[in-house]
Enzyme design. Structure first.
Site, mmCIF file in Angstrom:
data_model
loop_
_atom_site.group_PDB
_atom_site.id
_atom_site.type_symbol
_atom_site.label_atom_id
_atom_site.label_comp_id
_atom_site.label_asym_id
_atom_site.label_seq_id
_atom_site.Cartn_x
_atom_site.Cartn_y
_atom_site.Cartn_z
ATOM 1 N N ASP A 268 0.871 -1.167 0.000
ATOM 2 C CA ASP A 268 0.000 0.000 0.000
ATOM 3 C C ASP A 268 0.917 1.229 0.000
ATOM 4 O OD1 ASP A 268 -2.272 1.736 0.516
ATOM 5 O OD2 ASP A 268 -1.523 1.843 2.577
ATOM 6 N N ASP B 11 -1.546 -0.816 6.020
ATOM 7 C CA ASP B 11 -1.767 -0.288 7.368
ATOM 8 C C ASP B 11 -3.211 0.129 7.613
ATOM 9 O OD1 ASP B 11 -1.739 1.974 5.659
ATOM 10 O OD2 ASP B 11 -1.279 3.259 7.375
ATOM 11 N N ASP C 139 -6.980 -2.079 3.459
ATOM 12 C CA ASP C 139 -5.979 -3.080 3.075
ATOM 13 C C ASP C 139 -6.302 -4.468 3.623
ATOM 14 O OD1 ASP C 139 -4.354 -1.126 1.811
ATOM 15 O OD2 ASP C 139 -3.560 -0.525 3.758
#
Length: 639
Positions: A338, A536, A540
């Site tokens: 990410d 995080d 996600d």
């Protein structure tokens, strides 16, 4: 005017549990530890010739330590109509007792009970993220009808219903805005840290947070089809899928148990009739076979090595939630990251300050920060923080006005100032400032904020979510291990491309929603096999669960931390490469242990068939190989 609001009070849940209910999830572990204590007591009693008391103590250890695994083994055998390793361990322990070796049988029970308790604990922890997700979804909503407003359970809402969301509240449904405008924090869905301006006809998603104005939303999707609910479903589905290694172990287990029990069954009769052994000798040899063929050393080949590697990782700030995840890292071929909060800091910072010739940089920052200090926008906080760090004493502006979605304007010393987008200060003038410098900054993935006074564009500030100090080192280290790197982000293509080039990422996909990230992870898995996902945020979580190994940043959301298989406690991406090396070393030691333990078992079995193995030597060989395997595993404790 609307009628008086009727509050909705959800039923209260009973949170007062008895002490029995509190320790129930840890019952297997407690039973295993009690069993271990009883084994020690039984051994001490046997050394002082208290044989009866020793036998009773060992029997108690058998019952307490073996109850859970025996129940599980019998239940699964009945349901699946196939014997399993649990049953083999029970038979081996009973066989040891029948030939007078209580200690060996009890130790078999203890080791198996302890491993079962740890497995149960890990499984219970792995499902907590679902409850964490559900806590973020509101249970009630303020429903608007023609003559009144009323708090109702979200589950009772239907497509077409209208809901009022006040500032600070979380959006309970998916729908379109029919009245009002606001900024929504969509980080739970897209992972993007900056709020998104929303007005009439724009979409709003369940789980996002309303930051400023009150809005009315018309529900467009049933609760079961909201984007937030899809995230929950994706996590549940991904976790229910078994890995290839799990399927292999299940297939191997049945064959192993059947083979050992078949051979032991034959040993009880065949040698007496074919080799002329006495019944005593035949039974004796069969029991020795059952003991030496028990998978004690095989179990010790994996568990101590895994625990040692996990402890090693923990000292370095790498938290593994189970040995299978650590093992999978050795086979890692690709890794997806990410962007916001993972590769980058997750907070915008000022990168460039460009001023008109008649102004100084500090003067421009002073005016801009003085005005932005009264705004709640994250970009405003970054500008104010930057100015304060430079020691500037901010002023109090007059006639302050926050124009939602565009910028802020105010008077300072009788001069009007504007801070915001190009549309707010004048698009043509903004784009022509300093020979079109703003367009150049935009191509670099930077957010441009313009500052204007009564003479025109006074200057501009650029902000960017800067990459972490460890990002470049981490990407290079992974690439040196032959691992392909990918970035999956909800940001625009320009921003994603700028971060990808700066960090050295091999490939990227921009403008990702949670399901897009899942699709990309599945595609990468199809191309490369074992793939990790690093993230995080709540958005996600599905991709973390779908990947072969999910890795979360220590400062990430609770849902990401719970869903992930590995947590980087210090947010240091360079630790991922260390984890891969640790995994490879652990797998190497496990292979050594397995080859050694199987070799010893085969030698002991062959010696037993040749009638050259006495029971004490069988026990020494069996337990000795276990000790050597454990000692070899402890090498992983070294840094």
């Amino acid at each position: 005017m609307l009628a008086e609001t009727k509050p909705y009070t959800p039923p209260k849940s009973n949170m007062e549990y008895s002490w029995i209910e509190k320790i129930k999830p840890h019952a297997e572990l407690i039973a295993a530890l009690i069993s271990g204590g009883l084994i020690l007591i039984g051994w001490i009693l046997s050394t002082i010739s208290m044989e009866t008391a020793s036998a009773i103590t060992f029997i108690t250890a058998y019952i307490i330590g073996g109850y859970a695994k025996a129940k599980e083994g019998i239940t699964e055998t009945i349901q699946n109509k196939e014997l399993n390793v649990e049953m083999l361990m029970i038979f081996a322990a009973i066989g040891s007792a029948l030939i007078g070796y209580w200690t060996e049988g009890a130790i078999l029970i203890f080791i198996f009970a302890l491993s079962g308790a740890l497995e149960t604990y890990t499984m219970n922890k792995s499902h907590k993220e679902i409850s964490s997700l559900l806590e973020l979804q509101p249970e009630e909503a303020l429903k608007i009808t023609h003559d009144r407003e009323e708090y109702v359970p979200v589950s009772t809402l239907r497509v077409g219903d209208i809901v009022l969301i006040k500032p600070g509240e979380r959006v309970p449904i998916d729908g379109k805005i029919i009245e009002g405008q606001t900024n929504l924090d969509e980080s739970a869905i897209t992972g993007e840290a900056l709020p998104v301006h929303k007005t009439i006809h724009d979409e709003a998603f369940a789980g996002t947070v309303n930051i400023r104005g009150s809005i009315m939303i018309e529900m467009t999707k049933p609760n079961s089809e909201t984007l937030f609910q899809k995230i929950i479903n994706l996590v549940q589905t991904a976790q229910s899928e078994k890995s290839p290694s799990q399927l292999f172990i299940e297939r191997f287990e049945g064959k192993y148990v059947k083979t050992v029990l078949l051979i032991v069954g034959l040993m009880l009769f065949v040698p007496h009739f074919t080799l002329g052994w006495s019944w005593t000798e035949t039974f004796y040899r069969a029991m020795i076979l059952l003991v030496v063929a028990s998978p004690c050393a095989l179990v010790a080949s994996i568990t101590p090595a895994t625990l040692s590697a996990i402890s090693n990782g923990a000292r370095k700030g790498i938290l593994f939630k189970g040995g299978v995840h650590l093992e999978n890292l050795a086979n890692l071929k690709a890794i997806a990251f990410d962007k916001t909060g993972t590769l980058t800091q997750g907070k915008p910072e000022i990168v460039d300050v460009v001023v008109r010739g008649d102004l100084s940089e500090d003067e421009l920052l002073l005016k801009a920060a003085s005005i932005e200090k009264h705004s709640s926008h994250p970009l405003a906080a970054a500008i104010v923080g930057y100015a304060q760090n430079k020691g500037l004493n901010l002023r109090k502006p007059e006639q302050m006005e926050d124009v939602a979605g565009f910028g802020v304007q105010a008077m300072i010393d009788g001069i009007p100032w504007k801070v915001g987008k190009s549309e707010f200060v004048g698009r043509v003038e903004a784009e022509q400032f300093q020979n079109g410098m703003a367009l150049h900054f935009a191509k670099e993935g930077k957010t441009v904020v313009f500052v204007k006074d009564d003479q025109g564009i006074a200057g501009l500030l650029t902000l960017k979510d800067t990459i972490r100090k460890s990002t470049l080192q981490a990407i290079r280290a992974l690439q040196s291990e032959g691992i392909k790197t990918f970035m999956l982000t909800g940001d625009s293509k320009k921003t994603a491309q700028a971060i990808a080039e700066e960090s050295g990422i091999d490939s990227f996909t921009a403008e990702c929603l949670p399901e897009t990230k899942v699709e990309r992870v599945k595609y990468i898995k199809g191309e490369y096999g074992t793939v990790a996902m690093v993230g995080d945020g709540i958005n996600d979580a599905p991709a973390l669960a779908t990947s072969s190994v999910g890795i979360a940043m220590g400062e990430g959301t609770d849902v990401a931390l719970e869903t992930a298989d590995v947590v980087l406690m210090k947010n240091d991406l360079s630790k991922i490469a260390e984890a891969v090396k640790l995994s490879k070393k652990m797998n190497q030691i496990i292979k050594q242990n397995i080859v050694f333990s199987i070799t010893i078992i085969l030698i002991l079995i062959a010696s037993n068939f040749m009638q050259s193995l006495a029971l004490p030597m069988g026990v020494i060989g069996h337990e000795g190989s276990t000790i050597l395997v454990i000692l070899n595993s402890l090498r992983l404790l070294k840094s």
